[in-house]
Motif scaffolding. Structure first.
Motif, mmCIF file in Angstrom:
data_model
loop_
_atom_site.group_PDB
_atom_site.id
_atom_site.type_symbol
_atom_site.label_atom_id
_atom_site.label_comp_id
_atom_site.label_asym_id
_atom_site.label_seq_id
_atom_site.Cartn_x
_atom_site.Cartn_y
_atom_site.Cartn_z
ATOM 1 N N VAL A 186 0.846 -1.186 0.000
ATOM 2 C CA VAL A 186 0.000 0.000 0.000
ATOM 3 C C VAL A 186 0.883 1.237 0.000
ATOM 4 C CG1 VAL A 186 -1.869 1.233 1.171
ATOM 5 C CG2 VAL A 186 -1.717 -1.258 1.356
ATOM 6 N N SER A 187 0.519 2.198 -0.817
ATOM 7 C CA SER A 187 1.144 3.513 -0.775
ATOM 8 C C SER A 187 0.267 4.428 0.069
ATOM 9 C CB SER A 187 1.301 4.073 -2.191
ATOM 10 O OG SER A 187 1.863 5.366 -2.166
ATOM 11 N N VAL A 188 0.845 5.010 1.119
ATOM 12 C CA VAL A 188 0.107 5.839 2.071
ATOM 13 C C VAL A 188 0.462 7.302 1.832
ATOM 14 C CG1 VAL A 188 -0.389 6.263 4.508
ATOM 15 C CG2 VAL A 188 0.225 3.954 3.740
ATOM 16 N N ALA A 189 -0.544 8.152 1.783
ATOM 17 C CA ALA A 189 -0.345 9.584 1.560
ATOM 18 C C ALA A 189 -1.113 10.382 2.595
ATOM 19 C CB ALA A 189 -0.794 9.974 0.154
ATOM 20 N N ASN A 190 -0.770 11.645 2.743
ATOM 21 C CA ASN A 190 -1.514 12.602 3.565
ATOM 22 C C ASN A 190 -1.746 12.090 4.985
ATOM 23 O OD1 ASN A 190 -2.825 15.122 3.908
ATOM 24 N ND2 ASN A 190 -4.828 14.168 3.610
ATOM 25 N N ASP A 191 -0.740 11.409 5.529
ATOM 26 C CA ASP A 191 -0.819 10.931 6.908
ATOM 27 C C ASP A 191 -2.043 10.057 7.138
ATOM 28 O OD1 ASP A 191 0.177 10.640 9.453
ATOM 29 O OD2 ASP A 191 -0.725 12.481 10.226
ATOM 30 N N ALA A 192 -2.425 9.300 6.081
ATOM 31 C CA ALA A 192 -3.560 8.366 6.144
ATOM 32 C C ALA A 192 -4.879 9.076 6.420
ATOM 33 C CB ALA A 192 -3.325 7.263 7.175
ATOM 34 N N TRP A 202 -0.966 0.105 -5.928
ATOM 35 C CA TRP A 202 0.482 0.222 -6.090
ATOM 36 C C TRP A 202 1.136 -1.124 -5.782
ATOM 37 C CZ3 TRP A 202 4.149 -0.154 -1.974
ATOM 38 C CH2 TRP A 202 5.455 0.091 -2.364
ATOM 39 N N ASN A 203 2.105 -1.523 -6.608
ATOM 40 C CA ASN A 203 2.821 -2.778 -6.404
ATOM 41 C C ASN A 203 4.320 -2.528 -6.404
ATOM 42 O OD1 ASN A 203 0.549 -4.420 -6.269
ATOM 43 N ND2 ASN A 203 0.498 -4.731 -8.481
ATOM 44 N N ALA A 204 5.034 -3.251 -5.562
ATOM 45 C CA ALA A 204 6.492 -3.161 -5.487
ATOM 46 C C ALA A 204 7.086 -4.566 -5.571
ATOM 47 C CB ALA A 204 6.918 -2.486 -4.187
ATOM 48 N N ALA A 205 8.394 -4.610 -5.807
ATOM 49 C CA ALA A 205 9.102 -5.888 -5.872
ATOM 50 C C ALA A 205 9.580 -6.267 -4.475
ATOM 51 C CB ALA A 205 10.279 -5.779 -6.832
ATOM 52 N N TRP A 206 9.020 -7.328 -3.886
ATOM 53 C CA TRP A 206 9.430 -7.842 -2.588
ATOM 54 C C TRP A 206 8.888 -9.263 -2.445
ATOM 55 C CZ3 TRP A 206 5.662 -8.514 1.510
ATOM 56 C CH2 TRP A 206 4.379 -8.087 1.174
ATOM 57 N N GLU A 207 9.286 -9.947 -1.393
ATOM 58 C CA GLU A 207 8.928 -11.352 -1.227
ATOM 59 C C GLU A 207 8.359 -11.602 0.168
ATOM 60 O OE1 GLU A 207 12.110 -14.056 -3.165
ATOM 61 O OE2 GLU A 207 13.142 -12.202 -2.583
ATOM 62 N N ALA A 208 7.517 -12.611 0.255
ATOM 63 C CA ALA A 208 6.966 -13.044 1.543
ATOM 64 C C ALA A 208 6.782 -14.554 1.519
ATOM 65 C CB ALA A 208 5.634 -12.357 1.824
ATOM 66 N N GLU A 209 7.076 -15.186 2.647
ATOM 67 C CA GLU A 209 6.824 -16.610 2.835
ATOM 68 C C GLU A 209 6.169 -16.792 4.199
ATOM 69 O OE1 GLU A 209 7.198 -19.048 0.763
ATOM 70 O OE2 GLU A 209 8.327 -18.026 -0.832
ATOM 71 N N ALA A 210 5.295 -17.796 4.305
ATOM 72 C CA ALA A 210 4.586 -18.052 5.563
ATOM 73 C C ALA A 210 4.523 -19.538 5.838
ATOM 74 C CB ALA A 210 3.184 -17.452 5.515
ATOM 75 N N HIS A 211 4.301 -19.864 7.102
ATOM 76 C CA HIS A 211 4.234 -21.265 7.546
ATOM 77 C C HIS A 211 3.247 -21.363 8.696
ATOM 78 C CE1 HIS A 211 5.494 -25.327 8.577
ATOM 79 N NE2 HIS A 211 5.675 -24.937 9.832
ATOM 80 N N GLU A 212 2.457 -22.435 8.705
ATOM 81 C CA GLU A 212 1.491 -22.683 9.772
ATOM 82 C C GLU A 212 1.812 -24.014 10.462
ATOM 83 O OE1 GLU A 212 -2.791 -21.766 8.749
ATOM 84 O OE2 GLU A 212 -1.926 -21.711 6.725
#
Length: 790
Positions: A186-192, A202-212
């Motif tokens: 999320v891109s945040v503007a105007n102090d939310a 909005w999209n950026a290049a990053w990674e996430a992995e999860a485990h249960e």
């Protein structure tokens, strides 16, 4: 995320007579004439001014003396760590022993208490990545409902990391994931603050992995340093940080730092972020190149020029293009695009317009998303000096964009946004060669910088819209936002336009727009939002979006909110008094008035109730049409209406929000029903819908009509890489049914394979002459994008 436990800013009633999303035709100045009807001066003008003055006096007394500000704590040093050798979501790699564990506290329901479930949030960074990990222990099974990219619901557990990388106390980037490993940024503007403050597209290049497992769920985030864009002084970077965990079952949010629960979404409240330091870190220059190829076929039917029938055209589509992102400096990014295409963007929501204005639609095209707040010059609501949907769209239909460039970021104390886009001559869209849309060039330059204190800014903007045939529209603006004390902010804005069809002197009020706003941004206790606006008859923002013309407005909201204690089943309540009065510049007569109380109640389980009563006055200079040949006559109309809205807890697999409104409607009546159901069949299957019914009657004229709008969205997400979305809509007022099917394969961020099918069906064929074809247009497209770089 739309977590309902957050305090909410009061919304306008559901009743459609409120002019919350109007538009004026841009680029056609001749259609922007102001109303010249004769209207009587009334006591309502002075009543509104008196009410505003009383509100100002009351809020001054309630605000008291200048609010003392606590000295901010010293920045927290985030440790540098080795890159984990194993990145699988379990957060067990030895490198995590070098990370910093953040002390989490409850934000809601019991502010300041220990989290009800043990929560460990770890933060660290290396030369290449910024890392976050969570160990979200849970005595029950985690709530996990989706694998969807950019999920923005409140029915799944998730964690979030918000970073004010500009260190400007106003803008931020936020990264979230849940037990399934979904990614939302999320891109945040105007102090939310405000409706446009959060951008989920909005999209950026990053990674996430999860485990249960039986202990709960665990996750790891890995964000490339090049994605963040920040400035460092001799290897020392300072930014704001907020971390949070959301648990669906008891609607609990745990947070760091301990931001008080006085704002709608505390984990995006940039001005309250904890300042952190990353040492021995240099920004990485970003370089990403993303060529794409598109193939398909389209068919479109348009009314023939003689009006006797329809002409159907079938055309193949074969396109190639290129998008590039390059870091010119540590915190300054250049975006280039050639033969821009947005085929994968989901269709706009269908709506029935029950006002005399056009509808406003949000921007969803990715090219315009990143740091879009750098270009913002808004006047509240939908009014703005620059509106990106003016570029490459005409009456909702795409216009070919040949290419463009976009420079966005920060240099020293200056926020910078520069954009230039070129569209092609467009003979399509049902137009003849003689009527073809001329090629256009759009430009905007926006600068802002901090002044006085870290929460105050001044800035300027310049926009241009120039057609190949010589027509032009240019505007400039000056603005400032100043934090006065505590949560009190003063905003001042001035803008002026110059158009080839209108003569205007510099600093002319006739071609200008003034905006003054004093607000107190808080939920607890007394808060307010006091505004004055004025737009002249020659103010024509052809590159922007404008509500009305040739008017001045006095508007205010005064509210009182409170939180309930730990032993209560209620979470918070708020009461508001809203007044909005619009007057004509020509004679000071009242054009529109809206006044009434509102009440909001939220329970700890996540359900919420909203109630409102509104008295309205509308003085129409000319009639306007609705649907089914219904029209509202000119003249002064005074009427009252009410509404009730209920939101069910987000943890329920099958739930809905319900809205009922009704009462007077100009010289008649209206009754409306609105439903928004959602069904989480599993974490792989999700269905959501929307239905609105409006029944309008004008007994004195023996006229009545009914409109229906329906939307059904089905999402199939086998994993975070594959998704199938089907979106079907029906609009009885427009006699349309619209279908959109999108299959996406996303092996990594920036590389996508799409198959997209769109069709628009004409549903009211039997009543029209000439009779339109059943299918108005149909397209089938395949698009592949491959990105490479650092």
């Amino acid at each position: 995320m739309t977590v309902p436990v957050a305090p909410e800013t009061p919304e306008r009633p559901m009743n459609p007579t409120h002019d919350s999303s109007p538009d004026l035709p841009s680029g056609v100045p001749a259609t922007w004439g102001h109303h010249t009807s004769s209207s009587r001066r009334g006591g309502m003008r002075w009543a509104a001014i008196g009410h505003l003055s009383a509100t100002v006096l009351f809020t001054l007394l309630s605000n008291g003396a200048s609010l003392a500000q606590e000295s901010p704590p010293e920045p927290l040093v985030i440790p540098k760590m080795e890159d984990p050798e194993v990145f699988d979501g379990r957060a067990q790699d030895p490198a995590w022993d070098q990370a910093l564990s953040l002390p989490m506290v409850q934000w809601v329901p019991d502010f300041g208490a220990e989290p009800s479930q043990p929560t460990e949030i770890l933060i660290g960074y290396s030369d290449e990545y910024l890392y976050m990990a969570c160990r979200c222990y849970d005595s029950e099974a985690p709530s996990a409902t989706t694998y969807r990219r950019n999920f923005n619901g409140a029915d799944s557990d998730f964690i979030g990391l918000t970073l004010d990388t500009f260190n400007d106390n106003e803008n931020a980037l936020s990264f979230m994931t849940g037990p399934t490993g979904f990614r939302t940024d999320v891109s945040v503007a105007n102090d939310a603050e405000g409706e446009a403050a959060l951008d989920f597209d909005w999209n950026a290049a990053w990674e996430a992995e999860a485990h249960e497992n039986e202990e709960g769920w665990f996750a790891e985030l890995r964000i490339p340093i090049a994605t963040l864009r920040f400035e460092a002084d001799e290897g020392r970077a300072v930014m704001g940080l907020i971390a949070m965990r959301y648990r669906v079952r008891n609607q609990e949010v745990s947070i760091y730092p301990d931001i008080r629960p006085d704002w709608a979404y505390g984990w995006w409240k940039v001005s309250q972020a904890r300042k952190v330091v990353l040492e021995d870190l240099e920004p990485r220059r970003l370089l990403q190149v993303a060529p794409f190829a598109l193939a398909g076929r389209g068919r479109q039917s348009t009314l023939a020029r003689d009006g006797t029938g329809y002409v159907t055209q079938t055309e193949p589509a074969l396109e190639v293009g290129l998008d590039m992102k390059y870091g010119l400096a540590d915190n300054l990014t250049l975006d280039l695009t050639v033969n821009t295409d947005f085929a994968q963007v989901e269709a706009d929501d269908q709506e029935v317009n029950l006002t005399r204005f056009s509808l406003f639609f949000p921007e969803r095209r990715q090219f315009f998303q990143e740091r879009s707040s750098n270009f913002a010059f808004d006047f509240g609501g939908t009014d703005r000096l620059f509106y990106t949907r003016r570029i490459g769209l005409h009456e909702g239909q795409p216009v070919r964009i040949l290419g463009g460039a976009r420079l966005v970021g920060r240099s020293g104390p200056w926020d910078i946004g520069i954009l230039n886009m070129q569209t092609a001559r467009e003979p399509g869209l049902g137009l003849s060669e003689e009527e073809a849309l001329a090629a256009e060039n759009f430009g905007v330059a926006r600068l802002r910088r901090q002044v006085i204190n870290p929460f105050s800014y001044v800035g300027t903007i310049l926009t241009s819209r120039v057609r190949r045939d010589g027509a032009y529209n240019v505007s400039y603006g000056l603005d400032g936002i100043f934090r006065l004390a505590g949560d009190d902010y003063l905003s001042v804005k001035w803008a002026q336009t110059f158009d080839d069809a209108v003569t205007a002197r510099p600093a002319s009020l006739d071609a200008g727009r003034i905006h003054l706003q004093w607000e107190r941004r808080s939920f607890s206790g007394i808060s307010y939002d006091l505004r004055y606006d004025r737009a002249g008859p020659a103010y024509l923002p052809a590159a922007g979006f404008q509500l009305r013309q040739d008017y001045f407005r006095l508007g205010d909201r005064i509210s009182y909110g409170w939180h309930h204690g730990p032993g209560s089943s209620l979470d918070r309540q708020r009461v508001d008094l809203v007044t909005d009065a619009v007057f004509r510049n020509s004679d000071g007569s009242l054009e529109s008035l809206e006044v009434g109380p509102q009440w909001f109640l939220a329970r700890r389980g996540g359900s919420a109730l909203r109630f409102g009563l509104t008295h309205r006055v509308e003085d129409l200079a000319e009639p306007f049409f609705l649907f089914e040949d219904l029209a509202v006559p000119e003249g002064r109309h005074s009427f009252q209406s009410g509404e009730v809205n209920l939101t069910m807890p987000p943890g329920m697999p099958l739930r809905s929000s319900v809205g009922i409104s009704g009462g007077g409607f100009y010289d008649g009546w209206i009754a409306s029903l609105q439903l928004s159901p959602t069904w989480n069949a599993s974490r792989h299957v999700r269905a959501s819908g929307f239905y609105r019914l409006d029944r309008i009657g004008f007994p004195d004229r023996d006229e009545a009509g009914t409109s229906h709008v329906g939307r059904l969205r089905l999402e199939l997400t086998p994993s975070v890489r594959y998704s199938l979305q089907t979106f079907v809509q029906y609009n009885s007022a427009a006699d349309l049914a619209v279908g959109n099917v999108r299959l996406r394969y996303n092996p990594r961020e920036g590389t996508d394979f799409y198959i997209v099918f769109n069709e628009q069906m004409n549903t009211g064929r039997a009543t029209l002459t000439p009779r339109p074809p059943r299918s108005g247009n149909r397209t089938l497209l395949v698009k592949y994008t491959y990105s490479f770089g650092n």
